[in-house]
Design a protein around this motif. Structure first.
Motif, mmCIF file in Angstrom:
data_model
loop_
_atom_site.group_PDB
_atom_site.id
_atom_site.type_symbol
_atom_site.label_atom_id
_atom_site.label_comp_id
_atom_site.label_asym_id
_atom_site.label_seq_id
_atom_site.Cartn_x
_atom_site.Cartn_y
_atom_site.Cartn_z
ATOM 1 N N LEU A 114 0.828 -1.205 0.000
ATOM 2 C CA LEU A 114 0.000 0.000 0.000
ATOM 3 C C LEU A 114 0.863 1.256 0.000
ATOM 4 C CD1 LEU A 114 -2.818 1.235 0.173
ATOM 5 C CD2 LEU A 114 -2.706 0.994 2.649
ATOM 6 N N GLU A 115 1.932 1.258 0.785
ATOM 7 C CA GLU A 115 2.831 2.426 0.797
ATOM 8 C C GLU A 115 3.468 2.636 -0.571
ATOM 9 O OE1 GLU A 115 5.583 1.636 3.880
ATOM 10 O OE2 GLU A 115 4.160 2.068 5.526
ATOM 11 N N GLU B 266 3.562 5.524 -5.717
ATOM 12 C CA GLU B 266 3.480 5.407 -7.171
ATOM 13 C C GLU B 266 2.463 6.372 -7.749
ATOM 14 O OE1 GLU B 266 2.247 2.017 -10.505
ATOM 15 O OE2 GLU B 266 2.453 1.487 -8.376
ATOM 16 N N PHE B 267 1.299 6.487 -7.111
ATOM 17 C CA PHE B 267 0.255 7.374 -7.631
ATOM 18 C C PHE B 267 0.353 8.793 -7.081
ATOM 19 C CE2 PHE B 267 -1.629 3.114 -8.019
ATOM 20 C CZ PHE B 267 -1.966 3.131 -9.374
ATOM 21 N N LYS B 268 1.408 9.072 -6.282
ATOM 22 C CA LYS B 268 1.666 10.428 -5.753
ATOM 23 C C LYS B 268 0.462 10.954 -4.963
ATOM 24 C CE LYS B 268 4.906 11.598 -9.442
ATOM 25 N NZ LYS B 268 5.239 12.550 -10.532
ATOM 26 N N VAL B 269 0.036 10.154 -4.000
ATOM 27 C CA VAL B 269 -1.093 10.519 -3.132
ATOM 28 C C VAL B 269 -0.545 10.960 -1.785
ATOM 29 C CG1 VAL B 269 -3.218 9.694 -2.046
ATOM 30 C CG2 VAL B 269 -2.580 8.880 -4.316
ATOM 31 N N ASP B 270 -1.156 11.983 -1.216
ATOM 32 C CA ASP B 270 -0.741 12.455 0.104
ATOM 33 C C ASP B 270 -1.025 11.369 1.145
ATOM 34 O OD1 ASP B 270 0.014 13.872 2.290
ATOM 35 O OD2 ASP B 270 -1.592 15.364 2.213
ATOM 36 N N PRO B 271 -0.017 10.864 1.866
ATOM 37 C CA PRO B 271 -0.273 9.790 2.839
ATOM 38 C C PRO B 271 -1.053 10.232 4.067
ATOM 39 C CG PRO B 271 2.006 10.512 2.961
ATOM 40 C CD PRO B 271 1.402 11.227 1.788
ATOM 41 N N ALA B 272 -1.084 11.558 4.358
ATOM 42 C CA ALA B 272 -1.815 12.053 5.538
ATOM 43 C C ALA B 272 -2.610 13.280 5.142
ATOM 44 C CB ALA B 272 -0.854 12.373 6.679
ATOM 45 N N PRO B 273 -3.747 13.119 4.438
ATOM 46 C CA PRO B 273 -4.546 14.284 4.029
ATOM 47 C C PRO B 273 -5.322 14.858 5.209
ATOM 48 C CG PRO B 273 -5.651 12.261 3.393
ATOM 49 C CD PRO B 273 -4.334 11.855 3.979
ATOM 50 N N PRO B 274 -5.864 16.078 5.073
ATOM 51 C CA PRO B 274 -6.684 16.649 6.161
ATOM 52 C C PRO B 274 -7.933 15.816 6.397
ATOM 53 C CG PRO B 274 -6.788 18.015 4.174
ATOM 54 C CD PRO B 274 -5.695 17.025 3.964
ATOM 55 N N PRO B 275 -8.215 15.431 7.642
ATOM 56 C CA PRO B 275 -9.291 14.454 7.906
ATOM 57 C C PRO B 275 -10.679 15.068 7.954
ATOM 58 C CG PRO B 275 -8.174 14.979 9.941
ATOM 59 C CD PRO B 275 -7.457 15.746 8.857
#
Length: 433
Positions: A351-352, A357-366
C-alpha cells in the motif's frame, strides 16, 4: 520520681499533699466533667474548620481578623499609627457629565480638589455600535420582504431599539411594542436585523469590507428547545440516563476486550503459520509433501491464486475493512483513516508503494468526505495489488504450462493471449525479484 531523687541526695522535699483514694477519685471526676462539657466535633467536619468555629471555652469566633503577639511575626510592627504633619487633601462633591448621554444629564461624584476637572475618565469605554441606516428608496428596492411579513414601520422600530440598546436583543424583545407591532420573539428580531444588514451590505457592495453574519433562526429555536427539555428533566430521567451511560461504557469495554483478544489470536495464528513454514523447509517434510501432492493431483485440480482472488472479489471480502467508530464516544475523525491491526506487513508495504506510485498524500486533512474517499482509495489500492499479484502468478503458470506443452509435443507451441503479452515481461521481472 523527683521525690526519690531528693531522698537520695538528702534534699528537702516539698510539702506536697499525700495522694489518697478520695483525692484521686476527685481528680478523675473533675477531668471527666471537663471532657463531658467539652464540645465534640461533628462527624464529617475537618479538624481545622472545627477549631475555627469552637474552642474549649466555647468562645464565639471573632468578627474581625486579629493579630496578637502570640501569632507569627509577634503582632503588628507598629502599635500606633504614624500620622504625618502634612495637611489632608480636600475632597469635594463635584458634578460631571458623561459624553455618552445625549440628554444633558448631570451626575455627581467625589473628587480631589487638586485633580483636573477634565473629561470623565471612564468615557473611554463609551463604544458606540455602528447600526446601518437606509432610505425609503433602498427599503423599497432591497428590503421589502413579503415572506416574513415585516413592514417598514416594524423594521424602523427594530432599528430604533437596536440603536437605543446597542443590539441587546433580550432587552429589545422586552421593549418591543406589542400593541402596535404584534408579538415578536428574540429569534424573529435577530433574523430580521441580520437579514437587513446583509441586504444593505450587498446593495452597497460592502460584502468584502464587512463580514456579513449569517443567522439561522431554526437552529437557535431547536437549541433552546433542547436546553429547556434538558432543564426540565426529572430525577428519574437523570438516573435513567446515567444508567444508560454506564451500560454503554460497559459495552464499549467488552468490545475493546474482544478486539484485544482477536488481535492476540491473530498474532498466535501468524506465529503458528511461520513455525509451520519453517518446519516444512526440512528435507523429510519436503519428500512427504511431494508424495502427498502427487496423490492429490490425480484426484482434484489445483486451485490457482487467480481463482482465490476472484472468489474474494465476488464475496466482497477483498480490500480493507476499516473500523466503524459510531457509538464509541468522542473520537478524532483522523482515527477513521487508521489502518486495521489485522493487515499484514506485506499489504502495508504494498500500500505504501502504491501511494508513492500514484503520488497521493499519505496524511490528508481528515474531513468527512476526505476520510471516506481516502479509505475507499486505499482499499482499491490493496485490491489492485492483489490483482497484480494474481496476474503475475497467472502469467507465470501460463509460461510454465507452455514449456511443459512444448516439451511434451515437440514442434508445437502454445500462444499467450495478446492482451497479456505487454504485461508478461514486467510481471515476470516482478516475480523473479
Amino acid at each position: 520520681m523527683s521525690a526519690d531523687v531528693r531522698d537520695i541526695l538528702d534534699m528537702e522535699r516539698a510539702n506536697t499533699p499525700e495522694v489518697t483514694k478520695d483525692s484521686f477519685l476527685a481528680t478523675k471526676k473533675r477531668n471527666f466533667e471537663r471532657t463531658k462539657h467539652a464540645s465534640r466535633r461533628p462527624e464529617g467536619m475537618h479538624r481545622e474548620v472545627f477549631a475555627l468555629l469552637y474552642t474549649d471555652k466555647k468562645d464565639a469566633p471573632p468578627l474581625l481578623p486579629t493579630d496578637t503577639a502570640l501569632g507569627i511575626g509577634g503582632g503588628y510592627k507598629q502599635t500606633k499609627a504614624r500620622l504625618g504633619m502634612k495637611k489632608v487633601r480636600k475632597w469635594e462633591w463635584a458634578p460631571f457629565a458623561n459624553p455618552a448621554r445625549t440628554d444633558a444629564a448631570a451626575f455627581h461624584h467625589w473628587k480631589r480638589v487638586s485633580d483636573d476637572s477634565g473629561e470623565y475618565p471612564f468615557a473611554m469605554f463609551n463604544v458606540q455600535l455602528e447600526i446601518p441606516s437606509y432610505t425609503m428608496t433602498e427599503y423599497n428596492a432591497h428590503l421589502r420582504n413579503n415572506i416574513t411579513n415585516w413592514s417598514k414601520v416594524q423594521t424602523d422600530h427594530l432599528f430604533d431599539l437596536a440603536r437605543r440598546f446597542d443590539l441587546r436583543f433580550i432587552v429589545m424583545a422586552d421593549r418591543w411594542n406589542r400593541q402596535q407591532h404584534g408579538d415578536k420573539t428574540v429569534e424573529d428580531l435577530k433574523e430580521r436585523y441580520y437579514e437587513v444588514v446583509a441586504l444593505l451590505a450587498k446593495a452597497k457592495n460592502q460584502t468584502i469590507e464587512k463580514r456579513v453574519y449569517s443567522y439561522d433562526p431554526e437552529h437557535e429555536r431547536r437549541r433552546k428547545e433542547q436546553l429547556e427539555k434538558l432543564f426540565k428533566r426529572t430525577t428519574l430521567q437523570v438516573e435513567e440516563e446515567q444508567i444508560l451511560i454506564n451500560e454503554m461504557k460497559k459495552i464499549e469495554a467488552r468490545k475493546k476486550e474482544r478486539e484485544r483478544k482477536t488481535q492476540d489470536l491473530q498474532k498466535l495464528i501468524s506465529q503458528a503459520d511461520q513455525q509451520n513454514e519453517h518446519a516444512s523447509s526440512t528435507p523429510s517434510t519436503r519428500k512427504y509433501e511431494k508424495k502427498l501432492h502427487k496423490k492429490k493431483v490425480h484426484h482434484q485440480p489445483r486451485p490457482s491464486k487467480v481463482d482465490s482472488v476472484v472468489n474474494a472479489i465476488e464475496i466482497g471480502s477483498s480490500g480493507i475493512k476499516f473500523a466503524d467508530l459510531r457509538g464509541s464516544g468522542v473520537s478524532l475523525r483522523s482515527q477513521k483513516m487508521k489502518l486495521p491491526a489485522n493487515i499484514g506487513q506485506r499489504k502495508v508495504k504494498a500500500l505504501e508503494q502504491a501511494i508513492q506510485e500514484f503520488k497521493v498524500d499519505p496524511a490528508p486533512p481528515p474531513t468527512e468526505d476526505i476520510c471516506t474517499s481516502f479509505n475507499e482509495l486505499r482499499s482499491d489500492m490493496v485490491l489492485l495489488c492483489e490483482l497484480r499479484t494474481a496476474l503475475s502468478t497467472c502469467i507465470y503458470e501460463m509460461e510454465s504450462l507452455k514449456h511443459q506443452y512444448e516439451a511434451a509435443c515437440p514442434g508445437k507451441t502454445l500462444n499467450i493471449p495478446p492482451s497479456m503479452a505487454p504485461l508478461k515481461t514486467e510481471t515476470l521481472d516482478n516475480t523473479t525479484n
